[in-house]
Design an enzyme around this catalytic site. Structure first.
Site, PDB file in Angstrom:
ATOM      1  N   ASP A  74       0.810  -1.220   0.000  1.00  0.00           N
ATOM      2  CA  ASP A  74       0.000   0.000   0.000  1.00  0.00           C
ATOM      3  C   ASP A  74       0.843   1.271   0.000  1.00  0.00           C
ATOM      4  OD1 ASP A  74      -2.368  -1.378  -0.060  1.00  0.00           O
ATOM      5  OD2 ASP A  74      -2.753  -1.233   2.088  1.00  0.00           O
ATOM      6  N   ARG A 122       0.274  -1.730   7.630  1.00  0.00           N
ATOM      7  CA  ARG A 122       0.820  -0.518   7.024  1.00  0.00           C
ATOM      8  C   ARG A 122       1.790   0.220   7.957  1.00  0.00           C
ATOM      9  NH1 ARG A 122      -3.096   3.153   3.549  1.00  0.00           N
ATOM     10  NH2 ARG A 122      -1.029   3.667   2.734  1.00  0.00           N
ATOM     11  N   ARG A 169     -10.048   6.059  10.748  1.00  0.00           N
ATOM     12  CA  ARG A 169      -8.598   5.908  10.785  1.00  0.00           C
ATOM     13  C   ARG A 169      -7.965   6.922  11.758  1.00  0.00           C
ATOM     14  NH1 ARG A 169      -6.667   2.728   6.482  1.00  0.00           N
ATOM     15  NH2 ARG A 169      -8.284   1.197   6.014  1.00  0.00           N
ATOM     16  N   HIS A 197     -11.409   7.483   4.694  1.00  0.00           N
ATOM     17  CA  HIS A 197     -10.504   8.626   4.746  1.00  0.00           C
ATOM     18  C   HIS A 197     -11.241   9.856   4.223  1.00  0.00           C
ATOM     19  CE1 HIS A 197      -6.537   6.116   4.533  1.00  0.00           C
ATOM     20  NE2 HIS A 197      -6.737   6.562   5.762  1.00  0.00           N
ATOM     21  N   CYS A 236      -5.113   9.478  -3.360  1.00  0.00           N
ATOM     22  CA  CYS A 236      -4.366   8.532  -2.524  1.00  0.00           C
ATOM     23  C   CYS A 236      -2.933   8.361  -3.016  1.00  0.00           C
ATOM     24  CB  CYS A 236      -5.059   7.174  -2.500  1.00  0.00           C
ATOM     25  SG  CYS A 236      -6.576   7.133  -1.525  1.00  0.00           S
TER      26      CYS A 236
END
Length: 282
Positions: free
Chosen positions: A78, A103, A148, A177, A275
């Site tokens: 990612d 992550r 998040r 997000h 992103c």
């Protein structure tokens, strides 16, 4: 798609040159599930992801953006979603601290890059996922929470950058997000322009958005579902998902110049244009 401003069309949109950080998806795959978009049982094609990413990179170059690259690292599929790697402003880089352990190593990797490239790095205490949840409009930082980044990171932003921070609560797990549910079209404090998906926010956040940014573009579920709002703008040119056709027309109606790109392979990991794009503000 709703346009609610009497100033719905402007012919004087001005592009401001951007500097962005990107990461090639050399190791991209979907091998775990940490958001509703990810299905590791379905195969992904790294070569397709690379080609689509390159198209985005080349479009940014054609728009005159300065593009810097961070080396991808094995085992971090990612890492291509560079926006999550931190938040930069005034030459300061506030690092990311990821919620999911898969992550976690990305945070230190991005902080090392920031330090090596002249940023004053501030290590985070609170969980936050960088520009995924922090978007700059004028002198105000819009800060997402709910899935998040936690609210404590918003307090860290206030202390570090001495800017107004507006907390927005996300309520739809598909838009986990802030940058999947809200796009900054023009950060100019005199004429700020944003677009957002109303159903992604709680009532208090919607009231705040309507009060602070009247006349914003309200995007429908169909365009949001292809991460149309996960876009990147220089104040005139707006890079969006090709399939977000209603949003594209709304942008044209407002005097913006939309540029559609197909990042369908990267969408399988829950990411789109924004992103893949971390803005560097030195």
């Amino acid at each position: 798609m709703t346009l609610t401003s009497p100033e719905s069309a402007r012919a004087d949109r001005v592009a401001t040159r951007r500097t962005v950080l990107m990461c090639r998806p050399d190791f991209y795959t979907v091998s775990y599930r940490i958001n509703p978009w990810m299905h590791p049982e379905d195969p992904t094609d790294t070569s397709v992801a690379l080609a689509q990413w390159q198209t985005l990179h080349d479009l940014y170059a054609s728009l005159g953006y300065a593009i810097e690259l961070i080396d991808p690292e094995p085992g971090l599929p990612d890492m291509v979603y560079a926006a999550n790697g931190g938040f930069t402003l005034d030459g300061i880089a506030y690092g990311a601290r990821f919620q999911y352990p898969e992550r976690g190593p990305e945070g230190p990797a991005y902080m090392r890059w920031f330090a090596e490239h002249g940023f004053e790095v501030r290590e985070p205490v609170s969980v936050n996922e960088g520009e995924g949840d922090f978007l700059l409009v004028g002198d105000t930082i819009l800060a997402g929470t709910g899935f998040r980044s936690d609210a404590g990171s918003h307090d860290e932003l206030r202390r570090i950058f001495d800017r107004e921070v507006l907390t927005l609560r996300l309520v739809n797990p598909s838009f986990y997000h802030l940058d999947t549910a809200l796009a900054v079209l023009d950060p100019d404090p005199e004429h700020p322009a944003i677009a957002y998906l109303p159903s992604a926010f709680d009532p208090a956040s919607l009231d705040l958005l309507e009060e602070r940014y009247p006349g914003s573009v309200q995007v429908d579920d169909a365009d949001a579902a292809v991460l149309g709002l996960n876009s990147f703008s220089d104040g005139r040119n707006v890079v969006i998902a090709t399939r977000a056709t209603g949003f594209e027309q709304s942008l044209r109606d407002r005097g913006f110049v939309p540029h559609g790109v197909d990042l369908s392979e990267l969408l399988l990991g829950g990411g789109g244009v924004k992103c893949c794009t971390l803005e560097l503000r030195r």
